[in-house]
Design a protein around this motif. Sequence first.
Motif: not given
Length: 826
Positions: A517-532
């Motif tokens: 959107g106007g703010f920018g993009a949103v991405y899905r991620g997964r940290l090293l501890n497995g948390k999305e």
Amino acid sequence: MILPGKVRIFSLFIFSHYAVKFCFGGDVITASEHIQDPGSIISSGGLYRLGFFSPNGSTNRYVGIWHNKIPVFNVFWVANREKPVPDSSGVMTISDNGNVVIMNGKKEVLWSSNVSTSGANAKAQLLDTGNLILQKQSSNDTEPVWESFNTMSDTFMAKMKLSTNTKTKEKQVLTSWKSPSDPSIGSFSISLEPLDIPEVFLWNGTTLYWRSGPWNGKVFIGIPEMESVYLDGFTLVDDKEGYVYLTYNFAEVSYLSFFFVRSNGELLQPFWDEKYKHWRIDWSTRDSACDVYGKCGPFGFCDAKKSPICSCLRGFEPKKVEEWSTGNWSSGCIQSSLLQCDRIKNGSTKAGKIDGFVKLENVKVPNYAIWSSTLEDKCREQCLSNCSCAAYAYDAGVGCMYWTGHLIDIRKFSYAGTTLYVRVAHTELEGKRDLRAIIATAVVVATVVFSIGIFFAWKKSKERGGKDGGHVLEASSENMLGGSLSKVNLQELVLYKLDDLAAATSNFSDANKLGEGGFGAVYRGRLLNGKEIAVKRLSRASGQGLQEFINEMVVISKVQHRNLVRLLGCCAEQEEKLLVYEFMPNKGLDAFLFDPLKREQLDWRRRFNIIDGICRGLLYLHRDSRLRIIHRDLKTSNILLDEELNPRISDFGTARIFGGNEDQADTLRVVGTYGYMAPEYAMEGRFSEKSDVFSFGVVLLEIVSGRQNNTFNEEDQSLSLLGLAWKYWEENNVVALVDPKISVGRLEVDIMRCIKVGLLCTQELANDRPTISTVISMINNEIVGLPRPNKPAFTERQTTTDTGSSRQSQKKYSVNRLTVTALEGR
């Protein structure tokens, strides 16, 4: 357990869920008076009907019992749950051996009451209690030999007996359907467990899923709603011959209510609202995540009003810290300090001071309570004298209760509940109290010193930026949040490193992009501890982002509510500005509501739950949080859905915090999304709670209609969605606005009420619109006789859609076809 003033949700099932064919008859079945599909019999008072039916979505035929005079909420009892009749050839009759049987067209017996009796003069009669009884006529009397109340399905009705034989371990249990279209025995069951103090357990297979808390002679003390209504007539009987059973009855015979376990494991209590002629839900086990048994593990404490909901009891610490950090609390907690008995066992030469107790008020006591005849003033002493005693409590109806081993399934209630005393080492009550005070003082001093240092660093950075043309947001390895961000109070946020977020999102790859959107993009991620996680990345090309970035951190870090998305942390490094949120797997409401396939998952129950959840989130922002917040960009794409399709309001980049005496404010910079913006805000820059209410009204009408206001497409191209809603209202044809995917039926009154509330919320004048607290009362039928709405704003189609704008001194706005926060989901 009846709370007439607290309606949680509207009825979950309605008459249309069952394709029932009717055929009028008497109230008995005999060898010569059988029921041939689609025939039925009716109890003598006309209250209940027994006959053949097909669950919604199934062609199989079953024999069941349901309400006759009012809309069907559910089929209370099903005979041939495991062996349906595949066609309409079924017959229910009395067999030669005197049993009630169901046969198919080939005369094969699919189901039988299966009792030993003589076939002579046997008959089955449907009573006005909903009970089907099989009677054998003797010389002088009619003797009941079997009854449907003793072979329960998924419904616990008045006068039924939920029983357990303590000698034989035989139980009468409720069992859920496998699915709404399959009455066969499902995963969930409900039983009465005598234990030392009786409780009701809800099982998922062999795993305990929910429990009622101990019985105190009047109520189950783990269900606070029962505290004020124990006169419902609940009775627990021990016949002293091995049988213990729970039953209930209502003082008012005309009151229609029962308990029902759904195929998803929810135990709920509907009641018939005679005034408004529909079913309502009075109580449910799905009040919060804390209702799930043992949510926080051994020695964990669950409080649905806190975030995270789980914490360790005082004197305890997480057993597996790495699991707790990911939101998995099942491992529970362990004691931080040795108790006196443990110190002696370990050979300590000095046992030290005796243990003490931490007091927890208004809680659900742990499972497996042990009863003691000890008087209240001796309960504490008895626990201290027993090395195995981990906690104690006292209830006037039960007496002294104590627990050994693990303490599990403790949760906080807003009211009622019991006071629990948890045993801890004396250091938790004395020495560590002083230590905590010292630590608290040290933290305050350190914070003040750190803040002063950061302020001067910021000032110096700003001066350098002015001289060298550098950015105010200049991050370094020593200060990830430099410049303006150093002024923000972020004590509760995690500061993430850019490298970690880049790795989590595969270097912000398009494959992980959830929306833009106007703010920018949103991405899905997964940290090293497995948390999305979901990472919002400020677009460097956007000249609008810095203020919104700081604003969103300030706002969301200070508000927590189950219907608001949770901000986990942020990052400002190497000219990157990122926000880290909890990941919402179902993305935005728009992804469901405007998708031809996904929208089928949104039946009216789910849609109303979403409407109510949005209201609760807005009420918190407007009135209940410590800050008074106006969102300013409420729309369907900013309503995220969790795993169970519960709504969470997101995107606070444009939100404004009001002072204590502020009711409205003006701005020269109008930001938001046209189609959802109130007229006074879009045209004049004035915003208030009522501008959020307008946006909510648009969202409400979108939810009911399944049509998007900004991409609306109708034959009359001059009308907006609001215009079409008003047109149908004037023509007294509002039902035409309803999404065809919704089965209206008996829900029409509730749906029409929501449409009327939507029109009231979108009225042109702000003063005419209700507050969000009034809206909640309106949609939950707590206000009778809603006012007539005036014509909504923007009934004609607008020439612009999604946009953000800057209002000039002449109060005009420019179009740049951009929203500051228009995201498609996380």
